[in-house]
Scaffold this motif. Structure first.
Motif, PDB file in Angstrom:
ATOM      1  N   THR A  10      25.354  70.266  51.617  1.00 10.93           N
ATOM      2  CA  THR A  10      24.055  69.620  51.401  1.00 10.93           C
ATOM      3  C   THR A  10      23.913  69.164  49.954  1.00 10.93           C
ATOM      4  O   THR A  10      23.457  68.047  49.682  1.00 10.93           O
ATOM      5  N   THR A  11      24.314  70.020  49.023  1.00  5.87           N
ATOM      6  CA  THR A  11      24.243  69.676  47.599  1.00  5.87           C
ATOM      7  C   THR A  11      25.155  68.496  47.290  1.00  5.87           C
ATOM      8  O   THR A  11      24.767  67.562  46.570  1.00  5.87           O
ATOM      9  N   LEU A  12      26.342  68.518  47.850  1.00  5.64           N
ATOM     10  CA  LEU A  12      27.326  67.450  47.618  1.00  5.64           C
ATOM     11  C   LEU A  12      26.845  66.117  48.194  1.00  5.64           C
ATOM     12  O   LEU A  12      26.915  65.078  47.521  1.00  5.64           O
ATOM     13  N   THR A  18      22.839  59.939  45.378  1.00  3.00           N
ATOM     14  CA  THR A  18      22.376  59.481  44.065  1.00  3.00           C
ATOM     15  C   THR A  18      23.489  58.834  43.253  1.00  3.00           C
ATOM     16  O   THR A  18      23.252  57.913  42.484  1.00  3.00           O
ATOM     17  N   HIS A  19      24.711  59.336  43.430  1.00  2.47           N
ATOM     18  CA  HIS A  19      25.865  58.859  42.647  1.00  2.47           C
ATOM     19  C   HIS A  19      26.996  58.434  43.588  1.00  2.47           C
ATOM     20  O   HIS A  19      28.048  59.074  43.640  1.00  2.47           O
ATOM     21  N   PRO A  20      26.815  57.341  44.339  1.00  2.00           N
ATOM     22  CA  PRO A  20      27.826  56.934  45.323  1.00  2.00           C
ATOM     23  C   PRO A  20      29.181  56.594  44.705  1.00  2.00           C
ATOM     24  O   PRO A  20      30.200  56.649  45.395  1.00  2.00           O
ATOM     25  N   GLU A  21      29.204  56.314  43.417  1.00  3.20           N
ATOM     26  CA  GLU A  21      30.478  56.028  42.754  1.00  3.20           C
ATOM     27  C   GLU A  21      31.403  57.244  42.751  1.00  3.20           C
ATOM     28  O   GLU A  21      32.604  57.116  42.533  1.00  3.20           O
ATOM     29  N   GLY A  22      30.856  58.423  43.024  1.00  6.70           N
ATOM     30  CA  GLY A  22      31.664  59.645  43.056  1.00  6.70           C
ATOM     31  C   GLY A  22      32.366  59.906  44.377  1.00  6.70           C
ATOM     32  O   GLY A  22      33.160  60.844  44.494  1.00  6.70           O
ATOM     33  N   ILE A 116      29.220  66.449  39.244  1.00  7.63           N
ATOM     34  CA  ILE A 116      30.176  67.290  39.959  1.00  7.63           C
ATOM     35  C   ILE A 116      31.552  66.800  39.571  1.00  7.63           C
ATOM     36  O   ILE A 116      31.863  65.608  39.691  1.00  7.63           O
ATOM     37  N   ASP A 117      32.363  67.709  39.084  1.00  7.25           N
ATOM     38  CA  ASP A 117      33.691  67.359  38.586  1.00  7.25           C
ATOM     39  C   ASP A 117      34.741  68.196  39.300  1.00  7.25           C
ATOM     40  O   ASP A 117      34.556  69.401  39.494  1.00  7.25           O
ATOM     41  N   VAL A 118      35.835  67.566  39.682  1.00  6.33           N
ATOM     42  CA  VAL A 118      36.975  68.276  40.249  1.00  6.33           C
ATOM     43  C   VAL A 118      38.098  68.190  39.221  1.00  6.33           C
ATOM     44  O   VAL A 118      38.472  67.095  38.787  1.00  6.33           O
ATOM     45  N   HIS A 119      38.586  69.351  38.807  1.00  9.13           N
ATOM     46  CA  HIS A 119      39.635  69.365  37.790  1.00  9.13           C
ATOM     47  C   HIS A 119      40.625  70.499  38.036  1.00  9.13           C
ATOM     48  O   HIS A 119      40.302  71.501  38.673  1.00  9.13           O
ATOM     49  N   ALA A 120      41.823  70.303  37.516  1.00  8.24           N
ATOM     50  CA  ALA A 120      42.909  71.271  37.698  1.00  8.24           C
ATOM     51  C   ALA A 120      42.742  72.455  36.756  1.00  8.24           C
ATOM     52  O   ALA A 120      42.352  72.296  35.593  1.00  8.24           O
ATOM     53  N   ILE A 121      43.063  73.623  37.285  1.00  9.64           N
ATOM     54  CA  ILE A 121      43.111  74.851  36.499  1.00  9.64           C
ATOM     55  C   ILE A 121      44.571  75.320  36.513  1.00  9.64           C
ATOM     56  O   ILE A 121      45.184  75.412  37.580  1.00  9.64           O
ATOM     57  N   PRO A 122      45.126  75.607  35.343  1.00 11.80           N
ATOM     58  CA  PRO A 122      46.531  76.017  35.320  1.00 11.80           C
ATOM     59  C   PRO A 122      46.752  77.376  35.981  1.00 11.80           C
ATOM     60  O   PRO A 122      45.826  78.183  36.089  1.00 11.80           O
ATOM     61  N   ALA A 123      47.963  77.600  36.405  1.00 12.63           N
ATOM     62  CA  ALA A 123      48.333  78.890  37.001  1.00 12.63           C
ATOM     63  C   ALA A 123      48.081  80.004  35.995  1.00 12.63           C
ATOM     64  O   ALA A 123      48.220  79.815  34.781  1.00 12.63           O
ATOM     65  N   ASN A 124      47.703  81.167  36.515  1.00 14.98           N
ATOM     66  CA  ASN A 124      47.487  82.350  35.683  1.00 14.98           C
ATOM     67  C   ASN A 124      48.281  83.492  36.317  1.00 14.98           C
ATOM     68  O   ASN A 124      47.815  84.129  37.260  1.00 14.98           O
ATOM     69  N   ASP A 125      49.487  83.710  35.806  1.00 13.84           N
ATOM     70  CA  ASP A 125      50.363  84.728  36.380  1.00 13.84           C
ATOM     71  C   ASP A 125      49.755  86.123  36.291  1.00 13.84           C
ATOM     72  O   ASP A 125      49.929  86.940  37.199  1.00 13.84           O
ATOM     73  N   PHE A 137      30.106  72.254  39.962  1.00 15.55           N
ATOM     74  CA  PHE A 137      28.753  71.736  40.135  1.00 15.55           C
ATOM     75  C   PHE A 137      28.006  72.023  38.839  1.00 15.55           C
ATOM     76  O   PHE A 137      27.742  73.188  38.513  1.00 15.55           O
ATOM     77  N   ARG A 138      27.657  70.972  38.087  1.00 13.98           N
ATOM     78  CA  ARG A 138      27.086  71.125  36.749  1.00 13.98           C
ATOM     79  C   ARG A 138      25.602  70.792  36.757  1.00 13.98           C
ATOM     80  O   ARG A 138      25.196  69.714  37.189  1.00 13.98           O
ATOM     81  N   PHE A 139      24.820  71.728  36.220  1.00 17.22           N
ATOM     82  CA  PHE A 139      23.361  71.600  36.204  1.00 17.22           C
ATOM     83  C   PHE A 139      22.864  71.550  34.765  1.00 17.22           C
ATOM     84  O   PHE A 139      23.370  72.265  33.897  1.00 17.22           O
ATOM     85  N   LEU A 140      21.842  70.733  34.529  1.00 13.73           N
ATOM     86  CA  LEU A 140      21.234  70.600  33.208  1.00 13.73           C
ATOM     87  C   LEU A 140      20.062  71.573  33.082  1.00 13.73           C
ATOM     88  O   LEU A 140      19.215  71.662  33.971  1.00 13.73           O
TER      89      LEU A 140
END
Length: 181
Positions: A10-12, A18-22, A116-125, A137-140
């Motif tokens: 629902t949030t997405l 609001t931001h169809p470019e995403g 809303i940003d999708v980004h890679a997180i490096p492996a953490n052994d 999901f980023r809120f102001l």
């Protein structure tokens, strides 16, 4: 009640209205939801949801933290917890945990994520985690206080209030600058 897949969807969808470019960047997230992926679990290594906070001080400078594990300046935020009822509540909890700012000093600038940003997180052994994606999901939020009393030492090594101009090159920075006008 913990955050549900329906709340994430629902949030997405509201965000994309609001931001169809995403849509191109976030379509894979909807596809994961369609397959029943548990995006609230940090053990879902295709991708999982996280919540971030953009905190604007009384002079509209933005709080940044220096993240210990990633050795980068970032915005406060992190993984969802079972007690989080909404993505926004998770962002607020992470903000307050990482900076020591009391929840009573912070107010949301709206109900929807500003980005809303999708980004890679490096492996953490050390944690047994492969490289994976965070759906952040980023809120102001706003505050009248710039007092950062206690940093969460196991995750944060420093904090600084930076001009919003430092973020303007990004879509997030542009949205924050507009929201703060």
């Amino acid at each position: 009640m913990p955050i549900s897949a329906d709340h994430i969807r629902t949030t997405l969808i509201a965000y994309l209205d609001t931001h169809p470019e995403g849509k191109p960047d976030l379509a894979p997230v909807l596809a994961l939801l369609d397959t029943g992926a548990g995006l609230t679990s940090r053990k879902e290594f295709r991708a999982h949801a996280t919540a971030g906070a953009i905190l604007a001080g009384p002079d509209n400078r933005i709080l940044h933290i220096h993240h210990l594990a990633l050795d980068k300046w970032l915005l406060p935020g992190g993984h969802l917890e079972p007690e989080d009822e909404t993505l926004q509540a998770a962002a607020l909890r992470e903000l307050c945990e990482e900076t020591g700012i009391p929840v009573t000093s912070v107010s949301p600038a709206g109900d929807a994520p500003i980005h809303i940003d999708v980004h890679a997180i490096p492996a953490n052994d050390a944690k047994g985690e492969p490289e994976h994606q965070h759906i952040d999901f980023r809120f102001l939020f706003r505050t009248t206080s710039t007092d950062i009393s206690t940093l969460q030492a196991e995750e944060v090594v420093d904090a600084a209030w930076l001009d919003v101009d430092a973020m303007k090159a990004s879509a997030l920075g542009q949205r924050v600058a507009i929201a703060l006008c």
